[in-house]
Write a protein that holds these residues in place. Structure first.
Motif, PDB file in Angstrom:
ATOM      1  N   GLY A 131       0.846  -1.785  -0.415  1.00 22.82           N
ATOM      2  CA  GLY A 131      -0.077  -0.162   0.223  1.00 22.82           C
ATOM      3  C   GLY A 131       1.150   1.686   0.025  1.00 22.82           C
ATOM      4  O   GLY A 131       0.556   2.788  -0.298  1.00 22.82           O
ATOM      5  N   PHE A 132       2.322   1.391   0.060  1.00 17.94           N
ATOM      6  CA  PHE A 132       3.348   2.312  -0.104  1.00 17.94           C
ATOM      7  C   PHE A 132       3.502   2.964  -1.094  1.00 17.94           C
ATOM      8  O   PHE A 132       3.223   1.765  -2.877  1.00 17.94           O
ATOM      9  CB  PHE A 132       4.274   1.297   0.807  1.00 17.94           C
ATOM     10  CG  PHE A 132       5.920   3.033   0.939  1.00 17.94           C
ATOM     11  CD1 PHE A 132       5.081   3.889   1.414  1.00 17.94           C
ATOM     12  CD2 PHE A 132       6.157   3.018  -0.061  1.00 17.94           C
ATOM     13  CE1 PHE A 132       6.612   5.331   1.495  1.00 17.94           C
ATOM     14  CE2 PHE A 132       7.444   3.983  -0.113  1.00 17.94           C
ATOM     15  CZ  PHE A 132       7.495   5.417   0.669  1.00 17.94           C
ATOM     16  N   ARG A 133       2.981   3.896  -1.483  1.00 17.70           N
ATOM     17  CA  ARG A 133       3.244   5.359  -2.539  1.00 17.70           C
ATOM     18  C   ARG A 133       3.956   6.311  -2.545  1.00 17.70           C
ATOM     19  O   ARG A 133       4.822   6.381  -1.391  1.00 17.70           O
ATOM     20  CB  ARG A 133       1.738   5.398  -3.048  1.00 17.70           C
ATOM     21  CG  ARG A 133       0.352   4.621  -3.392  1.00 17.70           C
ATOM     22  CD  ARG A 133      -0.763   5.553  -3.361  1.00 17.70           C
ATOM     23  NE  ARG A 133      -2.040   4.792  -3.325  1.00 17.70           N
ATOM     24  CZ  ARG A 133      -2.786   4.279  -4.708  1.00 17.70           C
ATOM     25  NH1 ARG A 133      -1.622   4.880  -5.237  1.00 17.70           N
ATOM     26  NH2 ARG A 133      -3.372   4.129  -4.547  1.00 17.70           N
ATOM     27  N   HIS A 134       4.920   5.870  -3.406  1.00 22.48           N
ATOM     28  CA  HIS A 134       5.920   6.945  -4.123  1.00 22.48           C
ATOM     29  C   HIS A 134       5.432   7.564  -5.800  1.00 22.48           C
ATOM     30  O   HIS A 134       5.666   7.247  -6.355  1.00 22.48           O
ATOM     31  CB  HIS A 134       7.295   6.567  -3.620  1.00 22.48           C
ATOM     32  CG  HIS A 134       7.775   5.411  -4.209  1.00 22.48           C
ATOM     33  ND1 HIS A 134       8.140   5.539  -5.173  1.00 22.48           N
ATOM     34  CD2 HIS A 134       7.710   3.915  -3.959  1.00 22.48           C
ATOM     35  CE1 HIS A 134       8.492   4.440  -5.628  1.00 22.48           C
ATOM     36  NE2 HIS A 134       7.830   3.801  -4.819  1.00 22.48           N
ATOM     37  N   PRO A 135       5.736   8.392  -5.106  1.00 23.55           N
ATOM     38  CA  PRO A 135       6.242   9.206  -6.988  1.00 23.55           C
ATOM     39  C   PRO A 135       6.953   8.470  -8.454  1.00 23.55           C
ATOM     40  O   PRO A 135       8.428   7.798  -7.238  1.00 23.55           O
ATOM     41  CB  PRO A 135       6.228  10.129  -7.245  1.00 23.55           C
ATOM     42  CG  PRO A 135       6.716  11.081  -5.920  1.00 23.55           C
ATOM     43  CD  PRO A 135       6.552   9.900  -4.770  1.00 23.55           C
ATOM     44  N   LEU A 136       6.957   7.621  -9.416  1.00 21.59           N
ATOM     45  CA  LEU A 136       7.743   7.491 -10.043  1.00 21.59           C
ATOM     46  C   LEU A 136       9.034   7.339  -9.991  1.00 21.59           C
ATOM     47  O   LEU A 136       9.914   6.780 -10.296  1.00 21.59           O
ATOM     48  CB  LEU A 136       6.637   6.851 -12.078  1.00 21.59           C
ATOM     49  CG  LEU A 136       5.780   6.213 -11.804  1.00 21.59           C
ATOM     50  CD1 LEU A 136       5.119   6.235 -13.349  1.00 21.59           C
ATOM     51  CD2 LEU A 136       6.197   4.524 -11.403  1.00 21.59           C
TER      52      LEU A 136
END
Length: 213
Positions: free
Chosen positions: A129-134
């Protein structure tokens, strides 16, 4: 087509595939030409797909994939996660670092499966579920490299301190999986990624890709 298949459903799915392969959408005329059917048939297909939010049409009349496809896509994540877990477990235990499968979600990288090693004294806490910019982190950069240089062949990306201070990452893109854009990687508390990690991550990405085909 066989007696057991639906021609209308087949055409509708072909419309979705054609729209998914273009960034700027397609007109009714363009879809008619590519499908080899008349414009009336295309209008009916688009109207039906619009009712289910699978297609949207802009003010210029160009059809694009609709947000309803994203809702369907979220249900795919558990299936992808299950298929990837054996390779991720092997990678985490072999390297002694947290392994993850990351997929593209819009402009972000989304971790959909994470496996932590069982034998290390400490490791990076990294959660599904962790998100970050590509554009930041090995997982996203590996995806962008494959997107911009698809003929370059399988390789790996290394980063340090981009998502968490003191942590390094290594990731390799999934190659040859239709409809899935992602990467497999590891994250570890070290200043430099050991030499053997990159090739091992590439191997794990290949194993995950094989499981998803």
């Amino acid at each position: 087509m066989t007696a057991e298949t639906s021609q209308t459903l087949d055409r509708g799915l072909r419309v979705l595939k054609l729209l998914a392969d273009t960034d700027h959408g397609l007109t009714v005329t363009e879809l008619s030409g590519r499908l080899g059917v008349n414009r009336t048939v295309v209008y009916r297909l688009l109207a039906t797909l619009e009712q289910h939010a699978l297609v949207r049409r802009d003010l210029g009349g160009r059809a694009r994939v609709g947000l309803g496809v994203l809702r369907l896509g979220h249900q795919v994540h558990p299936l992808v996660r299950e298929a990837a877990l054996p390779a991720l477990r092997s990678l985490a235990e072999d390297i002694g670092a947290t392994a993850h499968l990351t997929l593209v979600d819009g402009t972000e990288a989304l971790a959909v499966a994470v496996v932590e090693p069982t034998w290390t004294d400490y490791h990076v806490a990294y959660r599904a579920g962790f998100r970050h910019p590509l554009e930041r982190g090995a997982a996203g950069k590996a995806i962008l490299t494959a997107r911009h240089s698809p003929s370059a062949g399988p390789g790996y990306t290394l980063t340090h301190g981009e998502l968490e201070a003191g942590a390094s990452g290594a990731a390799a893109p999934l190659v040859g999986v239709t409809g899935v854009e992602g990467s497999v990687g590891v994250v570890m508390l070290t200043d430099a990624v050991p030499e053997r990690v990159g090739p091992r991550v590439v191997e794990a990405a290949r194993e995950v890709a094989d499981a998803l085909r």
